[in-house]
Design a protein around this motif. Structure first.
Motif, short mmCIF file in Angstrom:
data_model
loop_
_atom_site.label_atom_id
_atom_site.label_comp_id
_atom_site.label_asym_id
_atom_site.label_seq_id
_atom_site.Cartn_x
_atom_site.Cartn_y
_atom_site.Cartn_z
N ALA A 15 0.83 -1.21 0.00
CA ALA A 15 0.00 0.00 0.00
C ALA A 15 0.86 1.26 0.00
N ALA A 16 2.00 1.17 0.63
CA ALA A 16 2.91 2.31 0.67
C ALA A 16 3.73 2.40 -0.62
N GLN A 17 3.50 1.50 -1.56
CA GLN A 17 4.18 1.43 -2.84
C GLN A 17 5.68 1.34 -2.67
N LEU A 18 6.08 0.68 -1.60
CA LEU A 18 7.48 0.38 -1.34
C LEU A 18 8.38 1.61 -1.42
N GLU A 19 7.95 2.67 -0.78
CA GLU A 19 8.84 3.82 -0.70
C GLU A 19 10.17 3.33 -0.17
N HIS A 20 11.24 3.77 -0.72
CA HIS A 20 12.53 3.12 -0.47
C HIS A 20 12.96 3.15 0.98
N SER A 21 12.56 4.15 1.74
CA SER A 21 13.00 4.22 3.14
C SER A 21 12.11 3.43 4.10
N LEU A 22 10.92 3.04 3.66
CA LEU A 22 9.99 2.35 4.57
C LEU A 22 10.53 1.02 5.09
N PRO A 23 11.04 0.14 4.24
CA PRO A 23 11.55 -1.12 4.78
C PRO A 23 12.71 -0.92 5.76
N ILE A 24 13.58 0.04 5.48
CA ILE A 24 14.69 0.32 6.38
C ILE A 24 14.17 0.83 7.71
N MET A 25 13.18 1.72 7.67
CA MET A 25 12.61 2.25 8.90
C MET A 25 11.95 1.13 9.71
N MET A 26 11.21 0.26 9.04
CA MET A 26 10.56 -0.84 9.74
C MET A 26 11.60 -1.79 10.34
N ALA A 27 12.65 -2.08 9.60
CA ALA A 27 13.71 -2.95 10.11
C ALA A 27 14.38 -2.32 11.32
N SER A 28 14.57 -1.02 11.29
CA SER A 28 15.18 -0.32 12.43
C SER A 28 14.32 -0.42 13.68
N VAL A 29 13.02 -0.30 13.50
CA VAL A 29 12.10 -0.43 14.64
C VAL A 29 12.18 -1.83 15.21
N PHE A 30 12.14 -2.83 14.35
CA PHE A 30 12.25 -4.21 14.83
C PHE A 30 13.58 -4.44 15.55
N CYS A 31 14.66 -3.92 15.00
CA CYS A 31 15.97 -4.09 15.64
C CYS A 31 16.03 -3.43 17.00
N SER A 32 15.39 -2.27 17.12
CA SER A 32 15.40 -1.57 18.41
C SER A 32 14.67 -2.37 19.49
N HIS A 33 13.81 -3.28 19.07
CA HIS A 33 13.10 -4.16 20.01
C HIS A 33 13.71 -5.56 20.03
N LYS A 34 14.92 -5.66 19.45
CA LYS A 34 15.66 -6.93 19.40
C LYS A 34 14.90 -8.04 18.68
N LYS A 35 14.14 -7.66 17.68
CA LYS A 35 13.41 -8.62 16.85
C LYS A 35 14.12 -8.69 15.50
N PHE A 36 15.32 -9.27 15.54
CA PHE A 36 16.17 -9.29 14.37
C PHE A 36 15.60 -10.13 13.24
N LYS A 37 14.95 -11.22 13.57
CA LYS A 37 14.36 -12.08 12.54
C LYS A 37 13.27 -11.32 11.77
N ASP A 38 12.45 -10.56 12.50
CA ASP A 38 11.41 -9.77 11.84
C ASP A 38 12.03 -8.69 10.94
N ALA A 39 13.08 -8.04 11.44
CA ALA A 39 13.77 -7.03 10.65
C ALA A 39 14.34 -7.64 9.38
N PHE A 40 14.96 -8.79 9.53
CA PHE A 40 15.53 -9.51 8.39
C PHE A 40 14.45 -9.86 7.38
N ASN A 41 13.33 -10.37 7.86
CA ASN A 41 12.23 -10.77 6.96
C ASN A 41 11.66 -9.59 6.18
#
Length: 89
Positions: A15-41
């Motif tokens: 829905a966000a049409q894969l704006e280039h920074s969105l996946p990086i931002m989401m991965a950063s949020v997951f990493c900050s909560h130590k959810k590395f597998k989710d960030a990786f996925n």
């Protein structure tokens, strides 16, 4: 008590049409909560749509893949950086 997500992650990103920074931002949020597998996925799900010139994306994917012992994906990410002369100094 956690509630299930209303929309799957892939639908939100589409829905966000894969704006280039969105996946990086989401991965950063997951990493900050130590959810590395989710960030990786998150990053693996969009790697085929990532631009070869996106240094932040490929560096982050490579680092997360290495942490997750996904060495083939780490190699792919670092190879893209290497072939684009975007290797870290």
């Amino acid at each position: 008590m956690s509630r299930p997500a209303i929309f799957p992650l892939s639908a939100i990103m589409l829905a966000a049409q894969l704006e280039h920074s969105l996946p990086i931002m989401m991965a950063s949020v997951f990493c900050s909560h130590k959810k590395f597998k989710d960030a990786f996925n998150v990053l693996v799900d969009v790697k085929n749509k990532a631009k070869k010139e996106d240094v932040e994306f490929w560096t982050t994917l490579g680092d997360l893949a290495w942490i997750m012992s996904e060495y083939q994906i780490a190699f792919e990410a670092y190879y893209i950086l290497y072939t684009n002369s975007n290797v870290r100094s």
